[in-house]
Design a protein around this motif. Structure first.
Motif, PDB file in Angstrom:
ATOM      1  N   ASP A 181      12.816  45.135  11.116  1.00  0.00           N
ATOM      2  CA  ASP A 181      13.445  43.883  10.423  1.00  0.00           C
ATOM      3  C   ASP A 181      12.109  43.239   9.579  1.00  0.00           C
ATOM      4  N   PRO A 182      12.592  43.309   8.133  1.00  0.00           N
ATOM      5  CA  PRO A 182      11.352  42.888   7.302  1.00  0.00           C
ATOM      6  C   PRO A 182      10.480  41.680   7.838  1.00  0.00           C
ATOM      7  N   LEU A 183      11.339  40.591   8.142  1.00  0.00           N
ATOM      8  CA  LEU A 183      11.080  39.246   8.475  1.00  0.00           C
ATOM      9  C   LEU A 183      10.086  39.442   9.884  1.00  0.00           C
ATOM     10  N   ARG A 184      10.617  40.113  10.748  1.00  0.00           N
ATOM     11  CA  ARG A 184       9.811  40.317  12.060  1.00  0.00           C
ATOM     12  C   ARG A 184       8.512  41.223  11.825  1.00  0.00           C
ATOM     13  N   ARG A 185       8.661  42.082  10.905  1.00  0.00           N
ATOM     14  CA  ARG A 185       7.573  42.943  10.589  1.00  0.00           C
ATOM     15  C   ARG A 185       6.389  41.993   9.826  1.00  0.00           C
ATOM     16  N   GLY A 186       6.840  41.326   8.963  1.00  0.00           N
ATOM     17  CA  GLY A 186       5.814  40.319   8.332  1.00  0.00           C
ATOM     18  C   GLY A 186       5.296  39.338   9.058  1.00  0.00           C
ATOM     19  N   ARG A 187       5.856  38.732  10.127  1.00  0.00           N
ATOM     20  CA  ARG A 187       5.528  37.752  11.083  1.00  0.00           C
ATOM     21  C   ARG A 187       4.534  38.654  11.791  1.00  0.00           C
ATOM     22  N   TYR A 188       4.709  39.962  12.308  1.00  0.00           N
ATOM     23  CA  TYR A 188       3.759  40.727  12.985  1.00  0.00           C
ATOM     24  C   TYR A 188       2.415  41.040  12.231  1.00  0.00           C
ATOM     25  N   LEU A 189       2.729  41.358  10.906  1.00  0.00           N
ATOM     26  CA  LEU A 189       1.350  41.598  10.125  1.00  0.00           C
ATOM     27  C   LEU A 189       0.455  40.251   9.819  1.00  0.00           C
ATOM     28  N   VAL A 190       1.249  39.530   9.477  1.00  0.00           N
ATOM     29  CA  VAL A 190       0.715  37.982   9.283  1.00  0.00           C
ATOM     30  C   VAL A 190      -0.057  37.593  10.434  1.00  0.00           C
ATOM     31  N   ALA A 191       0.583  37.980  11.701  1.00  0.00           N
ATOM     32  CA  ALA A 191      -0.331  37.412  13.044  1.00  0.00           C
ATOM     33  C   ALA A 191      -1.495  38.438  13.066  1.00  0.00           C
ATOM     34  N   ILE A 192      -1.581  39.603  13.101  1.00  0.00           N
ATOM     35  CA  ILE A 192      -2.439  40.388  13.237  1.00  0.00           C
ATOM     36  C   ILE A 192      -3.685  40.544  12.275  1.00  0.00           C
ATOM     37  N   ALA A 193      -3.220  39.809  11.018  1.00  0.00           N
ATOM     38  CA  ALA A 193      -4.096  39.619  10.100  1.00  0.00           C
ATOM     39  C   ALA A 193      -4.572  38.360  10.151  1.00  0.00           C
ATOM     40  N   SER A 244       5.993  33.809  -7.760  1.00  0.00           N
ATOM     41  CA  SER A 244       6.783  34.851  -7.766  1.00  0.00           C
ATOM     42  C   SER A 244       6.174  35.933  -6.542  1.00  0.00           C
ATOM     43  N   ASP A 245       7.046  36.880  -6.209  1.00  0.00           N
ATOM     44  CA  ASP A 245       6.519  37.897  -5.297  1.00  0.00           C
ATOM     45  C   ASP A 245       5.546  38.569  -5.762  1.00  0.00           C
ATOM     46  N   ASP A 246       5.516  39.156  -7.233  1.00  0.00           N
ATOM     47  CA  ASP A 246       4.467  39.683  -7.725  1.00  0.00           C
ATOM     48  C   ASP A 246       3.283  39.192  -7.635  1.00  0.00           C
ATOM     49  N   GLU A 247       3.261  37.794  -8.113  1.00  0.00           N
ATOM     50  CA  GLU A 247       1.954  36.752  -7.964  1.00  0.00           C
ATOM     51  C   GLU A 247       1.298  36.875  -6.575  1.00  0.00           C
ATOM     52  N   ILE A 248       2.231  36.632  -5.607  1.00  0.00           N
ATOM     53  CA  ILE A 248       1.498  36.700  -4.191  1.00  0.00           C
ATOM     54  C   ILE A 248       0.979  37.787  -3.940  1.00  0.00           C
ATOM     55  N   LYS A 274      -4.820  48.293   0.632  1.00  0.00           N
ATOM     56  CA  LYS A 274      -4.577  49.796   1.228  1.00  0.00           C
ATOM     57  C   LYS A 274      -3.423  49.798   2.078  1.00  0.00           C
ATOM     58  N   MET A 275      -2.799  48.576   2.240  1.00  0.00           N
ATOM     59  CA  MET A 275      -1.500  48.499   2.924  1.00  0.00           C
ATOM     60  C   MET A 275      -0.384  49.217   2.151  1.00  0.00           C
ATOM     61  N   THR A 276       0.661  49.615   2.840  1.00  0.00           N
ATOM     62  CA  THR A 276       1.909  50.454   2.546  1.00  0.00           C
ATOM     63  C   THR A 276       2.782  49.170   1.685  1.00  0.00           C
ATOM     64  N   ARG A 277       3.257  49.630   0.552  1.00  0.00           N
ATOM     65  CA  ARG A 277       4.082  48.520  -0.184  1.00  0.00           C
ATOM     66  C   ARG A 277       5.178  47.899   0.690  1.00  0.00           C
ATOM     67  N   ASP A 281       5.263  43.922   0.990  1.00  0.00           N
ATOM     68  CA  ASP A 281       6.683  43.118   1.063  1.00  0.00           C
ATOM     69  C   ASP A 281       7.050  42.420   2.080  1.00  0.00           C
ATOM     70  N   ALA A 282       6.697  42.926   3.271  1.00  0.00           N
ATOM     71  CA  ALA A 282       7.175  42.152   4.523  1.00  0.00           C
ATOM     72  C   ALA A 282       6.109  40.943   4.661  1.00  0.00           C
ATOM     73  N   ILE A 283       5.108  40.944   4.367  1.00  0.00           N
ATOM     74  CA  ILE A 283       4.075  39.968   4.450  1.00  0.00           C
ATOM     75  C   ILE A 283       4.609  38.791   3.303  1.00  0.00           C
ATOM     76  N   VAL A 284       4.970  39.079   2.223  1.00  0.00           N
ATOM     77  CA  VAL A 284       5.491  38.186   1.387  1.00  0.00           C
ATOM     78  C   VAL A 284       6.499  37.319   1.848  1.00  0.00           C
ATOM     79  N   ALA A 285       7.568  38.375   2.114  1.00  0.00           N
ATOM     80  CA  ALA A 285       8.963  37.698   2.876  1.00  0.00           C
ATOM     81  C   ALA A 285       8.466  36.761   3.972  1.00  0.00           C
ATOM     82  N   PHE A 286       7.686  37.016   4.495  1.00  0.00           N
ATOM     83  CA  PHE A 286       7.498  36.163   5.605  1.00  0.00           C
ATOM     84  C   PHE A 286       6.801  34.705   5.491  1.00  0.00           C
TER      85      PHE A 286
END
Length: 293
Positions: A181-193, A244-248, A274-277, A281-286
């Motif tokens: 799930d993109p939002l859960r993935r983003g939440r995970y990455l925002v947490a560990i980062a 925009s997403d691209d600006e973030i 170095k992160m995958t696209r 994208d998941a971080i931006v979405a979250f």
């Protein structure tokens, strides 16, 4: 290989089906050959988690990769503690070579060392409580793989009782299946980062996660001078609401603001590049879901 002979009563496979099976077998073989190893995953996570910022010494041209993760150059001098980034290499006298894998996993998610002492909260282990079981194994495998470097670091000084903070979006170990799930993935990455650790202001009792998570305003001092973290909430004027997403994504990976200004460290732009696209994208979405502050 599929034989041209068939047993009695068994109909031969059509050419199209044979080609499909061969393609599946080829794809499976390719996937197995190129699957990410635990050490590779751990190295990737070390970038996402910006471990090198605190644990790899810096030279005149940036990180000194010849002494990778052997202890950071910066010292954190706070009212409650004075610490430096520890030596994380497998050196048995000055690093983690005498720690067991289980002790290392426990420390990463609790902040408690084998001797029972808790690390200073500058080490964001509260955020790492979400790490999946596989990612914990990957980090341990990676730390075991880096060259052992004998480098004595100053012992930590604890001047007051250290309280473990309770940031939002953490506390429960994630499952691999949730990462689809993109939002859960983003939440995970925002947490560990530990993005909110840097982008939330501190008060007398620690970070004000309850009222100001993501609001920015935290001061950082270093070789770059003085920097105040930005508001990364969805506020339309003070935060990223109009970006925009691209600006973030550009700000995160290239260190360039919406208006073209060059942003300063300690944000780990090179690591995030170095992160995958998919992960970017998941971080931006979250981040879009953070309440406006």
């Amino acid at each position: 290989m599929i034989s041209g002979r068939v047993s009695a009563g068994v109909r031969p496979l059509g050419a199209g089906l044979r080609r499909w099976i061969a393609g599946v077998l080829l794809a499976l073989g390719t996937t197995a050959a190129t699957a990410e190893t635990l050490v590779e995953r751990g190295a990737y996570l070390a970038d996402v988690m910006t471990c090198h910022n605190c644990h790899t010494p810096r030279g005149p041209n940036g990180f000194d990769v010849s002494r990778l993760l052997s202890g950071g150059s910066q010292q954190f001098d706070e009212p409650a503690f004075k610490v430096s980034g520890a030596n994380l290499t497998p050196d048995k006298e000055t690093g983690l070579g005498h720690w067991t894998d289980a002790e290392l996993r426990t420390f990463l998610v609790t902040g408690t060392k084998p001797d029972g002492v808790n690390a200073a909260p500058i080490m964001p282990t509260a955020f790492y409580s979400v790490l999946t079981a596989r990612d914990l194994d990957a980090l341990v495998a990676y730390l075991r793989s880096v060259p052992a470097v004998r480098r004595e670091m100053p012992p930590p000084e604890y001047r007051a009782k250290l309280e473990r903070e309770k940031p939002p979006y953490v506390g429960t170990q994630m499952k691999d299946a949730e990462m689809a799930d993109p939002l859960r993935r983003g939440r995970y990455l925002v947490a560990i980062a530990h993005c909110l650790e840097c982008h939330t202001p501190r008060g007398s009792g620690g970070h004000d996660y309850a009222n100001a998570a993501g609001k920015g305003g935290k001061l950082f001092k270093g070789p770059w001078g003085q920097v105040v973290s930005a508001n990364i909430t969805s506020n339309p004027t003070e935060g990223l609401g109009q970006w925009s997403d691209d600006e973030i994504r550009r700000a995160m990976t290239e260190g360039v603001s919406r208006d073209g200004r060059r942003l300063k460290p300690p944000m780990g732009y090179a690591s995030y590049a170095k992160m995958t696209r998919q992960d970017q994208d998941a971080i931006v979405a979250f981040v879009r879901t953070l309440p406006p502050r």
